[in-house]
Design an enzyme around this catalytic site. Structure first.
Site, PDB file in Angstrom:
ATOM      1  N   THR A 133       8.772  -2.874   2.441  1.00 49.00           N
ATOM      2  CA  THR A 133       9.946  -2.325   2.492  1.00 49.00           C
ATOM      3  C   THR A 133       9.812  -1.010   1.779  1.00 49.00           C
ATOM      4  OG1 THR A 133      10.005  -3.638   0.438  1.00 49.00           O
ATOM      5  CG2 THR A 133      11.338  -4.492   2.138  1.00 49.00           C
TER       6      THR A 133
ATOM      7  N   ALA B  53      -8.947  -6.899  -0.490  1.00 46.41           N
ATOM      8  CA  ALA B  53      -8.181  -8.197  -0.798  1.00 46.41           C
ATOM      9  C   ALA B  53      -6.631  -8.035  -0.795  1.00 46.41           C
ATOM     10  CB  ALA B  53      -8.707  -8.867  -2.018  1.00 46.41           C
TER      11      ALA B  53
ATOM     12  N   ASP C  90       2.205   0.354  -4.553  1.00 46.49           N
ATOM     13  CA  ASP C  90       1.061   0.137  -5.271  1.00 46.49           C
ATOM     14  C   ASP C  90       0.865   1.402  -6.457  1.00 46.49           C
ATOM     15  OD1 ASP C  90       0.819  -1.289  -3.036  1.00 46.49           O
ATOM     16  OD2 ASP C  90      -0.740  -0.346  -2.152  1.00 46.49           O
TER      17      ASP C  90
HETATM   18  C1  GLA Z   1       0.056  -1.700   1.144  1.00 46.55           C
HETATM   19  C2  GLA Z   1       0.785  -0.271   1.142  1.00 46.55           C
HETATM   20  C3  GLA Z   1       2.168  -0.181   0.169  1.00 46.55           C
HETATM   21  C4  GLA Z   1       3.208  -1.317   0.887  1.00 46.55           C
HETATM   22  C5  GLA Z   1       2.507  -2.569   1.286  1.00 46.55           C
HETATM   23  C6  GLA Z   1       3.226  -3.620   1.929  1.00 46.55           C
HETATM   24  O1  GLA Z   1      -0.232  -2.242  -0.213  1.00 46.55           O
HETATM   25  O2  GLA Z   1      -0.044   0.562   0.476  1.00 46.55           O
HETATM   26  O3  GLA Z   1       2.520   0.738   0.154  1.00 46.55           O
HETATM   27  O4  GLA Z   1       3.565  -0.832   1.987  1.00 46.55           O
HETATM   28  O5  GLA Z   1       1.271  -2.456   1.945  1.00 46.55           O
HETATM   29  O6  GLA Z   1       4.370  -4.072   1.327  1.00 46.55           O
END
Ligand code: GLA
Length: 401
Positions: free
Chosen positions: A37, A142, A191
């Site tokens: 999202t 992971a 993240d």
């Molecule tokens: C990875 C990406 C994030 C996000 C997730 C899925 O972790 O780094 O930016 O898009 O996938 O939610």
């Protein structure tokens, strides 16, 4: 000192023959709910985990304007002139990066931060040559954002040592730019925000359009609960294939609906979307639209009834990723199904998918029973043994010493 702090300090001493000016660290993350999202301007609800990446960093006294990075991931350090960073990055799509991938994270941060400062007319900051030594206990591959942890540690260190004065959200943007344009992974900002802004025992409710955040206290331990991470040991890389394709489907879906991003499509719009789109694009869109709603519902349920009540939302999220977005793998489905059968209140894969980890919300006294059930099911299916451990929501990036 933690073992990781010790390792980073020792690596710095080996590299430079002196002590670092300081240690900075930033954590990995688990996403409680809200997957794929973030790059659709939507909502996410991640939290930082106790596993951290540490950067031991020092300004260079030779003042030749060079940046040198060393890491426990590689035998050899990489050294470039600060002026050369603009030639190295951005990395064009499909192009081989000019530096090893592990080095593109910290060097990409130095590049993005230097560019940001160059455009702010210089008030008070001083971009100088620097040495960076990195050690981490965040598992790589992971789905726990080992990359955002490196970016967060490097960005925090350079922000202090270059007197950049940026806030955490601005540093998260720097990290994301490094990830997108130096490493070449087309990810969103979840993240980096989770790693920068984490707080003990809270999740971060992030609006990825405005970048406004609210802390949502989870009360996991007080409620007698635990969050079990089930790392399938199936590795993934978001700079390749599936992640990029999902992004493209979302962009196509938004275009067909005539909106800037899928954030602007509501659950009530889905019947019209179904009429306008091919089946695959529609299911990708339906995942994102319903997932945004599930994030909002989860925040409300946690606040009104506590974390114990969110299990069904986690389960619905996993089903949507498995069936509509199609980013799960048999190992993740097995972990989720077996954890639920062994009494978990909810479970879902977390992160980008195509491998990585799932999480289960369980009674604190059920950790052993659920772990045994998952281990046994993996063995019976002939899967590589999973790596199982509990996590508590933890602090975001900071200076350690
Ligand atoms: C990875 C990406 C994030 C996000 C997730 C899925 O972790 O780094 O930016 O898009 O996938 O939610």
């Amino acid at each position: 000192m933690t073992r990781t702090q010790d390792t980073a300090s020792a690596l710095f001493r080996d590299l430079t023959g002196r002590e670092p000016d300081g240690l900075w660290s930033s954590p990995g993350r688990v996403n409680l709910i809200g997957e794929h999202t973030d790059y659709n301007d939507g909502f996410v609800l991640p939290f930082a985990i106790p596993h951290r990446t540490v950067a031991a960093v020092g300004l260079r006294d030779d003042d030749r304007g060079r940046v040198r990075v060393a890491s426990t991931f590689a035998a050899e350090p990489v050294e470039v002139a600060l002026d050369e960073l603009d030639e190295l990055f951005p990395t064009s799509t499909g192009e081989e990066p000019a530096v090893p991938e592990w080095a593109a994270y910290p060097l990409g941060v130095a590049w993005a931060l230097r560019q940001a400062l160059a455009s702010t007319d210089g008030a008070g900051h001083s971009v100088r040559g620097i040495d960076i030594a990195i050690a981490s206990d965040v598992l790589v591959g992971a789905g726990l954002s080992s990359s955002a942890a490196i970016e967060g540690a490097a960005a925090s260190a350079l922000n202090d040592l270059w007197d950049a004065g940026l806030d955490r959200t601005a540093l998260a943007r720097i990290g994301r730019r490094a990830e997108n344009e130096a490493v070449g992974a087309p990810t969103g900002i979840m993240d980096q925000m989770a790693s920068m802004l984490g707080e003990p025992d809270a999740a971060i409710f992030l609006d990825c359009r405005s970048l406004e955040t609210q802390l949502v206290p989870l009360g996991i331990a007080e409620a007698g609960l635990a969050i079990l991470v089930m790392d399938t040991q199936v590795t993934h890389a978001h700079s390749t294939g599936g992640y990029r394709e999902r992004r493209a489907s979302c962009e196509l879906g938004a275009e067909i609906m005539g909106v800037a991003s899928l954030r602007d499509v509501s659950v009530g719009d889905l019947p019209r979307a179904e009429e306008l789109m091919d089946d695959v694009t529609f299911r990708r869109v339906r995942h994102v639209v319903t997932e945004n709603q599930r994030v909002l519902d989860t925040v409300r349920v946690v606040r009104e009834q506590g974390a114990r009540a969110i299990g069904d939302l986690l389960v619905a999220s996993h089903a949507s990723m498995r069936d509509d977005f199609e980013i799960s793998v048999p190992e993740l489905d097995t972990a989720v199904d077996v954890a639920l059968a062994a009494g978990a209140l909810g479970a879902r894969m977390t992160g980008g998918g195509f491998g990585g980890a799932a999480i289960a919300l369980i009674e604190a006294d059920a950790v052993e029973a659920v772990s045994e059930a998952v281990n046994a099911a993996f063995a019976a299916s002939g899967f590589t043994a999973p790596n199982l451990f509990t996590v508590t929501p933890s602090a975001g990036a900071h200076r350690d010493a």
